[in-house]
Motif scaffolding. Sequence first.
Motif, PDB file in Angstrom:
ATOM      1  N   ARG A  19       0.840  -1.194   0.000  1.00 43.23           N
ATOM      2  CA  ARG A  19       0.000   0.000   0.000  1.00 43.23           C
ATOM      3  C   ARG A  19       0.877   1.247   0.000  1.00 43.23           C
ATOM      4  NH1 ARG A  19      -3.604   0.362   4.959  1.00 43.23           N
ATOM      5  NH2 ARG A  19      -2.087  -0.988   5.971  1.00 43.23           N
ATOM      6  N   GLY A  20       0.472   2.252  -0.748  1.00 43.17           N
ATOM      7  CA  GLY A  20       1.149   3.541  -0.715  1.00 43.17           C
ATOM      8  C   GLY A  20       2.642   3.440  -0.939  1.00 43.17           C
ATOM      9  N   LEU A  21       3.400   3.978   0.015  1.00 44.35           N
ATOM     10  CA  LEU A  21       4.862   4.017  -0.096  1.00 44.35           C
ATOM     11  C   LEU A  21       5.538   2.764   0.445  1.00 44.35           C
ATOM     12  CD1 LEU A  21       5.572   7.712   1.055  1.00 44.35           C
ATOM     13  CD2 LEU A  21       5.610   6.818  -1.285  1.00 44.35           C
ATOM     14  N   GLN A  22       4.763   1.803   0.942  1.00 43.78           N
ATOM     15  CA  GLN A  22       5.364   0.627   1.580  1.00 43.78           C
ATOM     16  C   GLN A  22       6.411  -0.056   0.700  1.00 43.78           C
ATOM     17  OE1 GLN A  22       1.967  -1.827   2.547  1.00 43.78           O
ATOM     18  NE2 GLN A  22       2.193  -1.420   4.737  1.00 43.78           N
ATOM     19  N   GLY A  23       6.036  -0.363  -0.526  1.00 47.68           N
ATOM     20  CA  GLY A  23       6.936  -1.097  -1.420  1.00 47.68           C
ATOM     21  C   GLY A  23       8.233  -0.349  -1.663  1.00 47.68           C
ATOM     22  N   SER A  46       4.735  -1.009  10.395  1.00 46.10           N
ATOM     23  CA  SER A  46       5.468  -2.189  10.878  1.00 46.10           C
ATOM     24  C   SER A  46       6.022  -3.027   9.730  1.00 46.10           C
ATOM     25  CB  SER A  46       4.560  -3.048  11.765  1.00 46.10           C
ATOM     26  OG  SER A  46       4.147  -2.325  12.898  1.00 46.10           O
ATOM     27  N   LEU A  47       5.241  -3.161   8.662  1.00 46.45           N
ATOM     28  CA  LEU A  47       5.717  -3.943   7.518  1.00 46.45           C
ATOM     29  C   LEU A  47       6.960  -3.324   6.885  1.00 46.45           C
ATOM     30  CD1 LEU A  47       2.506  -5.019   5.555  1.00 46.45           C
ATOM     31  CD2 LEU A  47       3.786  -6.287   7.273  1.00 46.45           C
ATOM     32  N   CYS A  48       7.104  -2.005   7.029  1.00 44.09           N
ATOM     33  CA  CYS A  48       8.232  -1.311   6.404  1.00 44.09           C
ATOM     34  C   CYS A  48       9.571  -1.736   6.997  1.00 44.09           C
ATOM     35  CB  CYS A  48       8.056   0.207   6.525  1.00 44.09           C
ATOM     36  SG  CYS A  48       6.669   0.854   5.565  1.00 44.09           S
ATOM     37  N   TYR A  49       9.571  -2.199   8.252  1.00 45.70           N
ATOM     38  CA  TYR A  49      10.837  -2.722   8.801  1.00 45.70           C
ATOM     39  C   TYR A  49      10.809  -4.237   8.947  1.00 45.70           C
ATOM     40  CZ  TYR A  49       8.500  -2.674  13.441  1.00 45.70           C
ATOM     41  OH  TYR A  49       7.642  -2.870  14.493  1.00 45.70           O
ATOM     42  N   GLN A  50       9.616  -4.822   9.141  1.00 48.71           N
ATOM     43  CA  GLN A  50       9.564  -6.277   9.325  1.00 48.71           C
ATOM     44  C   GLN A  50       9.976  -7.025   8.052  1.00 48.71           C
ATOM     45  OE1 GLN A  50       5.598  -7.102  10.764  1.00 48.71           O
ATOM     46  NE2 GLN A  50       5.997  -6.203  12.776  1.00 48.71           N
ATOM     47  N   ALA A 195      14.016  10.324   3.551  1.00 46.42           N
ATOM     48  CA  ALA A 195      12.763  10.535   4.288  1.00 46.42           C
ATOM     49  C   ALA A 195      11.568  10.209   3.396  1.00 46.42           C
ATOM     50  CB  ALA A 195      12.676  11.976   4.777  1.00 46.42           C
ATOM     51  N   PHE A 196      10.647   9.459   3.946  1.00 43.65           N
ATOM     52  CA  PHE A 196       9.415   9.082   3.242  1.00 43.65           C
ATOM     53  C   PHE A 196       8.222   9.607   4.049  1.00 43.65           C
ATOM     54  CE2 PHE A 196      12.657   6.091   2.044  1.00 43.65           C
ATOM     55  CZ  PHE A 196      12.438   5.846   0.694  1.00 43.65           C
ATOM     56  N   ILE A 197       7.526  10.590   3.498  1.00 46.43           N
ATOM     57  CA  ILE A 197       6.392  11.213   4.182  1.00 46.43           C
ATOM     58  C   ILE A 197       5.123  10.752   3.478  1.00 46.43           C
ATOM     59  CG2 ILE A 197       5.402  13.369   5.032  1.00 46.43           C
ATOM     60  CD1 ILE A 197       8.312  12.880   5.930  1.00 46.43           C
ATOM     61  N   ALA A 198       4.361   9.898   4.149  1.00 44.42           N
ATOM     62  CA  ALA A 198       3.193   9.293   3.502  1.00 44.42           C
ATOM     63  C   ALA A 198       1.898  10.045   3.797  1.00 44.42           C
ATOM     64  CB  ALA A 198       3.054   7.832   3.958  1.00 44.42           C
ATOM     65  N   GLY A 199       1.986  11.173   4.499  1.00 45.10           N
ATOM     66  CA  GLY A 199       0.772  11.922   4.801  1.00 45.10           C
ATOM     67  C   GLY A 199       0.187  11.522   6.151  1.00 45.10           C
ATOM     68  N   PHE A 200      -0.820  12.289   6.551  1.00 44.69           N
ATOM     69  CA  PHE A 200      -1.397  12.124   7.889  1.00 44.69           C
ATOM     70  C   PHE A 200      -2.868  11.727   7.867  1.00 44.69           C
ATOM     71  CE2 PHE A 200       2.281  14.768   8.481  1.00 44.69           C
ATOM     72  CZ  PHE A 200       2.780  14.431   9.731  1.00 44.69           C
ATOM     73  N   ASP A 201      -3.483  11.697   6.699  1.00 43.58           N
ATOM     74  CA  ASP A 201      -4.934  11.521   6.657  1.00 43.58           C
ATOM     75  C   ASP A 201      -5.345  10.118   7.092  1.00 43.58           C
ATOM     76  OD1 ASP A 201      -7.572  12.099   6.327  1.00 43.58           O
ATOM     77  OD2 ASP A 201      -7.554  11.989   4.132  1.00 43.58           O
ATOM     78  N   ARG A 202      -6.383  10.055   7.927  1.00 47.42           N
ATOM     79  CA  ARG A 202      -7.017   8.803   8.324  1.00 47.42           C
ATOM     80  C   ARG A 202      -8.488   8.900   7.891  1.00 47.42           C
ATOM     81  NH1 ARG A 202      -5.210   6.281  12.810  1.00 47.42           N
ATOM     82  NH2 ARG A 202      -6.640   4.646  12.146  1.00 47.42           N
ATOM     83  N   PRO A 203      -8.791   8.649   6.630  1.00 48.21           N
ATOM     84  CA  PRO A 203     -10.139   8.912   6.114  1.00 48.21           C
ATOM     85  C   PRO A 203     -11.233   8.094   6.780  1.00 48.21           C
ATOM     86  CG  PRO A 203      -8.790   7.758   4.481  1.00 48.21           C
ATOM     87  CD  PRO A 203      -7.871   8.180   5.574  1.00 48.21           C
ATOM     88  N   ASN A 204     -10.888   6.982   7.426  1.00 48.22           N
ATOM     89  CA  ASN A 204     -11.917   6.154   8.075  1.00 48.22           C
ATOM     90  C   ASN A 204     -12.372   6.726   9.408  1.00 48.22           C
ATOM     91  OD1 ASN A 204      -9.207   5.383   8.973  1.00 48.22           O
ATOM     92  ND2 ASN A 204     -10.207   3.817  10.215  1.00 48.22           N
ATOM     93  N   ILE A 205     -11.662   7.740   9.930  1.00 50.18           N
ATOM     94  CA  ILE A 205     -12.011   8.309  11.236  1.00 50.18           C
ATOM     95  C   ILE A 205     -12.911   9.524  11.052  1.00 50.18           C
ATOM     96  CG2 ILE A 205     -11.104   9.470  13.285  1.00 50.18           C
ATOM     97  CD1 ILE A 205      -8.671   7.746  13.153  1.00 50.18           C
ATOM     98  N   ARG A 206     -14.014   9.547  11.788  1.00 53.65           N
ATOM     99  CA  ARG A 206     -14.915  10.706  11.799  1.00 53.65           C
ATOM    100  C   ARG A 206     -14.540  11.588  12.979  1.00 53.65           C
ATOM    101  NH1 ARG A 206     -19.333   8.208  12.076  1.00 53.65           N
ATOM    102  NH2 ARG A 206     -20.201   8.504   9.985  1.00 53.65           N
TER     103      ARG A 206
END
Length: 603
Positions: A19-23, A46-50, A195-206
Amino acid sequence: MTNSPLAILKTVYGYDAFRGLQGEIVQHVIEGNNAFVLMPTGGGKSLCYQIPALARPGMGLVISPLIALMADQVSALRQAGVKAAALNSDLAGEDRYALWRDMQDGKLDLLYIAPETLLRGDILERLTRIPLSLIAIDEAHCLSQWGHDFRPSYRQLDALVTMFPDTPRMALTATADEPTRAEILSHLQIEEDDAFIAGFDRPNIRYAIQEKDNPRAQLKRFLKGHEGESGIVYCLSKRKTEETASWLREQGYDALAYHGGMDKADREANQARFQHGEAIIMVATIAFGMGIDKPDVRFVAHIDLPGSIEAYYQETGRAGRDGLPSDTMMLYGYEDIALRSRFIEESGAPDQRKHMERQKLDALLGLAETPSCRRQVLLSYFGDHCEPCGNCDTCAEPPQLFDGTIAAQKALSCIHRTGARFGQAYIVDVLLGVESDRVSQLGHDQISTWGIGKELDNRTWRAILRQLIALRFIDVDLTGHGGLSIADGGRQFLRDKPTLMLRVPSAPRPASGRDRVSGKAVSTTIPEEHRALFQALREKRSEIARTQNLPPYVIFHDKTLIELAAARPSSRAEMARVPGVGEAKLDRYGPAFLSVIAEQADL
């Protein structure tokens, strides 16, 4: 195990694509580069280092702030077939010896350790003799003095740069503004290009923020629709934490308290119950912090004002880590602003730190008072942006504004005429012309501002005063009894007389009412034809989790159960195609869940 990142992603974690910048991040680190990763909670940090730790030769060293958080991560990895362990103060002598032997024999994929443990005794020196694939520093904002969770032990991690110069270093966080990011990069000697900045948005949160009116009634309304779900309620004091948890139990909720004043064993027992349960409310102070890795927290409520936008973002971010719809609500009022300001002034911090904390509080009050999209204001604080989201209270019910120029002038004039030493309630009484012995004794029924505000009601005047405090037009006497005085901003306003648009306070809702922006239980968002199977799968998951003394989400996330209920696989091969089902879990749990699906098909 193949070393291909995509193969590891599929076989271990059960996903077909990053997802996103993970790869990009994973490949960057596999190639031996350092990385700073800023990614929202639930974004897959977590996947980014695991995955690089599994793909590269050697053992991955992960520095994590809390024992509970490490235990969760290790349990989840072992369920997925990864050889992971944690080295901490809870580990007995024999177990500690066996763990070091496994490390020396190359039998461990990932080791989790707290910074305090890492820096104790000869542990760092012993680790120099263990081949390391990478060093990952989680919750890296703890390293920065400008971060809201500064931990001095994190600052000493600078030693890793010189002791392990050829080992890739990763710093990962979900919460860091620009000064915090710059400090992390500087101390860990990670370049801007890494540096990898993937943004801050959490669209699932109201997001929803309300004026504090009747906090218990407001909380009760908020909880409607979240029956059978887990959530967190944050309070400012230990006493309020205990009282709120007790009141919620009286209302029929399974509620626990958590704060720094509790006995350690009781605190840990409550955290374990919350982690293992599926319908528990944790009422907590900020002591209930970073060790929360529970993906199915469906709501977070603040019944007091948090300390900053960073704290608010991180605390609300504990909801919906699995990406499913989640609710937040924050209550605040005049007293909250005064109390938070008092904390800053009495902190004993250097003036520079106090100035920064005042700016952070101003930004939070700006978020609370904004008439525009909450998400836009929240993201802009971190240098991010979005279109109006449609998933916050101000988007769902845009607040009304009115020209408050004259009202503000009246309020400031009344504060001046009464001597700039009285609190909010008294100033409102004078503006409304309320007769009382105190007003008469002080002669304030004879001044020019007596009764000049009768065109507005008590609630509106309180809202106006709160907004003027938030705008820094009014100061609150923090060392006295909350007396109001005119601040520099207020004097500037009286001189220039610019037009001032203020929010009309929302009408109080009856205790039995429902907020239009309240959420619904996740189970009700699942199509009707899938709900019975989803519930049956949840029950099977709980049964398996109890037998292994594990949190249910370590078996499968709700999101995976929803996918299983929709796909209804009838074979191992079909189940393997469901996101979140890796090979180890398929071997271990496939027959049990396939049996439940087959039984439901026969009903």
